[in-house]
Write a protein that holds these residues in place. Structure first.
Motif, PDB file in Angstrom:
ATOM      1  N   ILE A   1       0.843  -1.202   0.000  1.00 48.63           N
ATOM      2  CA  ILE A   1       0.000   0.000   0.000  1.00 48.63           C
ATOM      3  C   ILE A   1       0.872   1.242   0.000  1.00 48.63           C
ATOM      4  CG2 ILE A   1      -1.642   1.350   1.362  1.00 48.63           C
ATOM      5  CD1 ILE A   1      -2.697  -1.358   2.422  1.00 48.63           C
ATOM      6  N   THR A   2       1.901   1.234   0.840  1.00 44.74           N
ATOM      7  CA  THR A   2       2.779   2.400   0.934  1.00 44.74           C
ATOM      8  C   THR A   2       3.521   2.620  -0.371  1.00 44.74           C
ATOM      9  OG1 THR A   2       3.048   1.956   3.301  1.00 44.74           O
ATOM     10  CG2 THR A   2       4.623   3.464   2.280  1.00 44.74           C
ATOM     11  N   GLU A   3       3.961   1.543  -1.012  1.00 43.01           N
ATOM     12  CA  GLU A   3       4.617   1.681  -2.315  1.00 43.01           C
ATOM     13  C   GLU A   3       3.676   2.315  -3.340  1.00 43.01           C
ATOM     14  OE1 GLU A   3       5.902  -2.213  -3.316  1.00 43.01           O
ATOM     15  OE2 GLU A   3       7.697  -2.153  -2.045  1.00 43.01           O
ATOM     16  N   ARG A   4       2.415   1.895  -3.319  1.00 45.15           N
ATOM     17  CA  ARG A   4       1.442   2.453  -4.259  1.00 45.15           C
ATOM     18  C   ARG A   4       1.150   3.913  -3.941  1.00 45.15           C
ATOM     19  NH1 ARG A   4      -3.231  -1.731  -6.015  1.00 45.15           N
ATOM     20  NH2 ARG A   4      -3.633   0.088  -7.319  1.00 45.15           N
ATOM     21  N   MET A   5       1.174   4.265  -2.666  1.00 43.30           N
ATOM     22  CA  MET A   5       0.984   5.665  -2.296  1.00 43.30           C
ATOM     23  C   MET A   5       2.158   6.513  -2.777  1.00 43.30           C
ATOM     24  SD  MET A   5      -0.774   5.579   1.488  1.00 43.30           S
ATOM     25  CE  MET A   5      -1.456   7.220   1.320  1.00 43.30           C
ATOM     26  N   LEU A   6       3.358   5.974  -2.629  1.00 38.98           N
ATOM     27  CA  LEU A   6       4.534   6.698  -3.119  1.00 38.98           C
ATOM     28  C   LEU A   6       4.469   6.867  -4.632  1.00 38.98           C
ATOM     29  CD1 LEU A   6       7.353   5.038  -0.973  1.00 38.98           C
ATOM     30  CD2 LEU A   6       6.675   7.454  -0.929  1.00 38.98           C
ATOM     31  N   SER A   7       4.041   5.833  -5.336  1.00 42.66           N
ATOM     32  CA  SER A   7       3.903   5.911  -6.789  1.00 42.66           C
ATOM     33  C   SER A   7       2.858   6.948  -7.177  1.00 42.66           C
ATOM     34  CB  SER A   7       3.520   4.535  -7.346  1.00 42.66           C
ATOM     35  OG  SER A   7       3.288   4.603  -8.739  1.00 42.66           O
ATOM     36  N   GLN A   8       1.708   6.931  -6.446  1.00 38.43           N
ATOM     37  CA  GLN A   8       0.645   7.891  -6.718  1.00 38.43           C
ATOM     38  C   GLN A   8       1.111   9.323  -6.487  1.00 38.43           C
ATOM     39  OE1 GLN A   8      -2.899   7.682  -7.648  1.00 38.43           O
ATOM     40  NE2 GLN A   8      -2.476   9.853  -7.748  1.00 38.43           N
ATOM     41  N   SER A   9       1.797   9.523  -5.379  1.00 36.18           N
ATOM     42  CA  SER A   9       2.215  10.874  -5.006  1.00 36.18           C
ATOM     43  C   SER A   9       3.341  11.407  -5.899  1.00 36.18           C
ATOM     44  CB  SER A   9       2.665  10.888  -3.539  1.00 36.18           C
ATOM     45  OG  SER A   9       3.058  12.173  -3.136  1.00 36.18           O
ATOM     46  N   SER A  10       4.255  10.518  -6.309  1.00 37.28           N
ATOM     47  CA  SER A  10       5.415  10.955  -7.097  1.00 37.28           C
ATOM     48  C   SER A  10       5.154  10.959  -8.595  1.00 37.28           C
ATOM     49  CB  SER A  10       6.617  10.051  -6.802  1.00 37.28           C
ATOM     50  OG  SER A  10       6.367   8.723  -7.256  1.00 37.28           O
ATOM     51  N   GLY A  11       4.171  10.166  -9.033  1.00 39.45           N
ATOM     52  CA  GLY A  11       3.927  10.028 -10.463  1.00 39.45           C
ATOM     53  C   GLY A  11       4.915   9.093 -11.134  1.00 39.45           C
ATOM     54  N   VAL A  12       5.649   8.316 -10.336  1.00 39.22           N
ATOM     55  CA  VAL A  12       6.660   7.394 -10.849  1.00 39.22           C
ATOM     56  C   VAL A  12       6.156   5.967 -10.677  1.00 39.22           C
ATOM     57  CG1 VAL A  12       9.020   6.553 -10.572  1.00 39.22           C
ATOM     58  CG2 VAL A  12       8.524   8.991 -10.316  1.00 39.22           C
ATOM     59  N   SER A  13       6.409   5.116 -11.657  1.00 36.48           N
ATOM     60  CA  SER A  13       5.953   3.736 -11.600  1.00 36.48           C
ATOM     61  C   SER A  13       6.526   3.026 -10.378  1.00 36.48           C
ATOM     62  CB  SER A  13       6.371   2.980 -12.868  1.00 36.48           C
ATOM     63  OG  SER A  13       6.118   1.592 -12.730  1.00 36.48           O
ATOM     64  N   SER A  14       5.694   2.184  -9.749  1.00 30.78           N
ATOM     65  CA  SER A  14       6.146   1.443  -8.564  1.00 30.78           C
ATOM     66  C   SER A  14       7.202   0.397  -8.904  1.00 30.78           C
ATOM     67  CB  SER A  14       4.949   0.755  -7.888  1.00 30.78           C
ATOM     68  OG  SER A  14       4.315  -0.138  -8.779  1.00 30.78           O
ATOM     69  N   SER A  15       7.458   0.161 -10.188  1.00 29.21           N
ATOM     70  CA  SER A  15       8.494  -0.810 -10.579  1.00 29.21           C
ATOM     71  C   SER A  15       9.880  -0.359 -10.136  1.00 29.21           C
ATOM     72  CB  SER A  15       8.470  -1.022 -12.093  1.00 29.21           C
ATOM     73  OG  SER A  15       8.777   0.186 -12.786  1.00 29.21           O
ATOM     74  N   VAL A  16      10.050   0.946  -9.877  1.00 28.85           N
ATOM     75  CA  VAL A  16      11.366   1.434  -9.444  1.00 28.85           C
ATOM     76  C   VAL A  16      11.735   0.882  -8.072  1.00 28.85           C
ATOM     77  CG1 VAL A  16      11.085   3.567 -10.764  1.00 28.85           C
ATOM     78  CG2 VAL A  16      10.470   3.531  -8.343  1.00 28.85           C
ATOM     79  N   PHE A  17      10.751   0.400  -7.310  1.00 31.15           N
ATOM     80  CA  PHE A  17      11.042  -0.149  -5.994  1.00 31.15           C
ATOM     81  C   PHE A  17      11.552  -1.584  -6.080  1.00 31.15           C
ATOM     82  CE2 PHE A  17       7.261   2.723  -5.195  1.00 31.15           C
ATOM     83  CZ  PHE A  17       8.051   3.812  -4.835  1.00 31.15           C
TER      84      PHE A  17
ATOM     85  N   ASN B   1      17.713   9.598 -12.338  1.00 33.13           N
ATOM     86  CA  ASN B   1      17.886  10.250 -11.037  1.00 33.13           C
ATOM     87  C   ASN B   1      16.729  11.195 -10.742  1.00 33.13           C
ATOM     88  OD1 ASN B   1      20.289   8.936 -10.499  1.00 33.13           O
ATOM     89  ND2 ASN B   1      21.533  10.545 -11.472  1.00 33.13           N
ATOM     90  N   GLU B   2      16.200  11.802 -11.813  1.00 35.82           N
ATOM     91  CA  GLU B   2      15.072  12.719 -11.655  1.00 35.82           C
ATOM     92  C   GLU B   2      13.850  12.002 -11.062  1.00 35.82           C
ATOM     93  OE1 GLU B   2      12.052  15.349 -14.479  1.00 35.82           O
ATOM     94  OE2 GLU B   2      13.864  14.441 -15.331  1.00 35.82           O
ATOM     95  N   ASP B   3      13.594  10.772 -11.539  1.00 33.50           N
ATOM     96  CA  ASP B   3      12.447  10.007 -11.022  1.00 33.50           C
ATOM     97  C   ASP B   3      12.664   9.610  -9.575  1.00 33.50           C
ATOM     98  OD1 ASP B   3      11.080  10.203 -13.378  1.00 33.50           O
ATOM     99  OD2 ASP B   3      11.704   8.243 -14.151  1.00 33.50           O
ATOM    100  N   TRP B   4      13.892   9.171  -9.275  1.00 30.12           N
ATOM    101  CA  TRP B   4      14.146   8.786  -7.888  1.00 30.12           C
ATOM    102  C   TRP B   4      14.051   9.995  -6.964  1.00 30.12           C
ATOM    103  CZ3 TRP B   4      13.524   4.426  -5.744  1.00 30.12           C
ATOM    104  CH2 TRP B   4      13.992   4.205  -4.447  1.00 30.12           C
ATOM    105  N   GLY B   5      14.425  11.147  -7.459  1.00 33.75           N
ATOM    106  CA  GLY B   5      14.273  12.375  -6.674  1.00 33.75           C
ATOM    107  C   GLY B   5      12.807  12.662  -6.373  1.00 33.75           C
ATOM    108  N   LYS B   6      11.927  12.385  -7.344  1.00 34.30           N
ATOM    109  CA  LYS B   6      10.489  12.573  -7.123  1.00 34.30           C
ATOM    110  C   LYS B   6       9.979  11.638  -6.024  1.00 34.30           C
ATOM    111  CE  LYS B   6       9.427  14.003 -11.873  1.00 34.30           C
ATOM    112  NZ  LYS B   6       8.729  13.622 -13.134  1.00 34.30           N
ATOM    113  N   VAL B   7      10.534  10.412  -6.008  1.00 37.00           N
ATOM    114  CA  VAL B   7      10.134   9.453  -4.977  1.00 37.00           C
ATOM    115  C   VAL B   7      10.561   9.953  -3.600  1.00 37.00           C
ATOM    116  CG1 VAL B   7      10.469   7.117  -4.082  1.00 37.00           C
ATOM    117  CG2 VAL B   7      10.146   7.480  -6.541  1.00 37.00           C
ATOM    118  N   VAL B   8      11.767  10.469  -3.501  1.00 38.19           N
ATOM    119  CA  VAL B   8      12.257  10.986  -2.218  1.00 38.19           C
ATOM    120  C   VAL B   8      11.386  12.146  -1.736  1.00 38.19           C
ATOM    121  CG1 VAL B   8      14.184  12.131  -1.068  1.00 38.19           C
ATOM    122  CG2 VAL B   8      14.626  10.236  -2.650  1.00 38.19           C
ATOM    123  N   ILE B   9      10.996  13.026  -2.656  1.00 39.10           N
ATOM    124  CA  ILE B   9      10.112  14.138  -2.295  1.00 39.10           C
ATOM    125  C   ILE B   9       8.768  13.601  -1.811  1.00 39.10           C
ATOM    126  CG2 ILE B   9       8.819  16.098  -3.231  1.00 39.10           C
ATOM    127  CD1 ILE B   9      11.190  16.613  -5.100  1.00 39.10           C
ATOM    128  N   ALA B  10       8.263  12.560  -2.491  1.00 38.43           N
ATOM    129  CA  ALA B  10       6.984  11.964  -2.097  1.00 38.43           C
ATOM    130  C   ALA B  10       7.064  11.355  -0.702  1.00 38.43           C
ATOM    131  CB  ALA B  10       6.563  10.901  -3.108  1.00 38.43           C
TER     132      ALA B  10
END
Length: 471
Positions: A251-267, A275-284
């Motif tokens: 659930i938390t992974e999906r929330m991070l994906s939803q909030s960052s706009g980045v696919s949950s496959s990065v996890f 690096n730009e996408d991972w930065g979005k995840v960190v912000i999320a």
């Protein structure tokens, strides 16, 4: 250490009985007779006398020293309570019948204290002595003991009938407050613009039961995750999620994906991740790091267990923004003749819980597969009838539909989710559109392009059914 004498007040019990025998015809007396029970009295003799008072009144007679003593004599209870002399003593020592309501409240409060002590003692005995019973069953038994006290408490605070002018005064104050602070009287928003436009101006009201129904893969969990994020972060209110299907990490992974706009496959695989996408995840992660969002992923929870946790949250945090349960048919049911009756008891219980906690409860439900036999597979409230009386219990019924689940030619095209408010007891109905990509809810990029597409899909359903165009 608890003082046993604090669990009862013989003086209050005597005053209640004395006041009732002085004037059993007043509105206050009738209210007390209706709301108190014989077991609310600690002393057995007082239980017997109160039962006699109720018996006399139920026969359309006035309860006084004579009629109550005659009733007790006929039921062979007069000597057991100390005879006519004790009835006379009670009446004589009653300070004032005008204070009956106050006396009755004290008797009821002490009764609830005793019930709580009995329930907790029983719970302790279950925990310590019934060790041969599985832990889950012992916990259920303990919850049952405490739930009985809770229900008894709720039943004891009935407001009774009130004249309309009294209620109108409260309504005027409420309207005045809304005018001063328009947001104060509204329910929560969902964070999905088109859906909030349909629900405007009331939004999702406090105490509302919101049912979200769909077939698998339509995005039920994605939708509720988006609403949880909106309420917990953007509205800054506690949002509780009871997930009976998906573990908290997912659930938390999906929330991070939803909030960052980045696919949950990065996890799962960071190779090739920008690096730009991972930065979005960190912000999320920082965005979601709030104590407002709470998740319980215990499987097969019962209504009693969910209510227990929800009430605890209410005590700890005060006002609750929302509660979500995913999903109905995964909940543990009580024994019933049929499944629909068992699920119906759950939906009724959740509606009562929403009212008790003064917050909306979202209930996800997986709809009957029979709807897939239809040519137009958009869900309706009737598709949830095999899981109890959902239509009767809920305040909102929202159905989800994605055309690309059924038609390959739509995939990677419009990626649209239809969010259809088909039942709304507090406002408008209608269908909102949202984008759905990679399990994430997002704004629809080109909603105008979807209207002719939807018409085309319905025409296709008509042609498949009748072998001709609908015009």
């Amino acid at each position: 250490m608890l003082n046993p004498s604090s669990l009862y007040s013989l003086e209050s019990e005597q005053s209640v009985l004395g006041a009732l025998m002085i004037d059993s015809q007043s509105d206050i007396a009738r209210s007390v007779i209706a709301k108190l029970q014989p077991l609310d009295f600690y002393k057995r003799e007082h239980q017997t006398i109160f039962h006699a008072v109720r018996g006399v009144v139920s026969q359309k007679c006035v309860a006084d020293l004579v009629t109550v003593s005659e009733y007790l004599e006929k039921t062979n209870g007069l000597e057991d309570i100390g005879g006519f002399a004790y009835l006379g003593e009670i009446t004589k020592n009653t300070p004032s019948a005008a204070n009956l309501r106050s006396y009755a409240k004290n008797v009821k409060r002490r009764s609830m204290d005793r019930q709580l002590v009995i329930a907790t003692t029983s719970a302790l005995e279950i925990a310590q002595t019934q060790i041969d019973i599985p832990l889950r069953e012992r916990i259920d038994a303990i919850h049952s003991e405490l739930e009985a006290v809770t229900q008894s408490t709720m039943n004891s605070i009935s407001k009774g009938l009130r004249p309309l002018p009294e209620i109108l005064s409260k309504v005027i104050d409420t309207i005045d407050e809304r005018i001063k602070n328009p947001e104060a009287g509204r329910g929560i928003t969902t964070g999905i613009a088109e859906l909030d436009a349909i629900l405007h101006p009331k939004g999702i009201i406090d105490q509302g039961l919101v049912v979200i129904g769909a077939r698998p893969k339509m995005g039920k969990t994605a939708l509720i995750i988006r609403i949880l994020e909106h309420v917990g972060v953007e509205l800054d209110k506690p949002a509780a999620f009871f997930s009976l299907e998906m573990p908290d990490v997912e659930i938390t992974e999906r929330m991070l994906s939803q909030s960052s706009g980045v696919s949950s496959s990065v996890f799962y695989d960071r190779r090739g991740v920008k690096n730009e996408d991972w930065g979005k995840v960190v912000i999320a992660m920082g965005h979601l790091a709030t104590p407002n969002i709470l998740i319980d992923d215990t499987p097969a929870q019962s209504l009693r267990e969910i209510a227990f946790e929800a009430r605890k949250l209410k005590r700890q945090r005060g006002n609750i923004g929302m509660i979500a349960v995913d999903y109905l048919t995964l909940m543990k049911t009580e024994k019933a003749e049929r499944n629909d009756l068992a699920y119906g008891a759950i939906t009724k219980g959740l509606k009562a819980l929403a009212k008790e906690l003064n917050c909306p409860i979202f209930l996800l439900t997986q709809l009957n597969r029979n709807l897939e036999k239809r040519h137009d597979k958009r869900p309706t409230p009737a598709d949830s009838r095999d899981t109890g009386q959902i239509e009767q219990d809920c305040d909102y019924w929202i159905g989800l539909y994605r055309d690309d689940v059924y038609h390959d030619d739509c995939k990677n095209n419009l990626n649209a989710m239809e969010i259809s408010v088909q039942l709304n007891r507090h406002g408008n109905t209608g269908t909102a559109l949202a984008g759905f990509m990679g399990g994430r809810i997002q704004p629809m990029k080109n909603p105008d392009a979807y209207a002719p597409h939807r018409d085309q899909e319905r025409q296709r359903s008509f042609s498949e059914k009748y072998g001709q165009k609908p015009y």
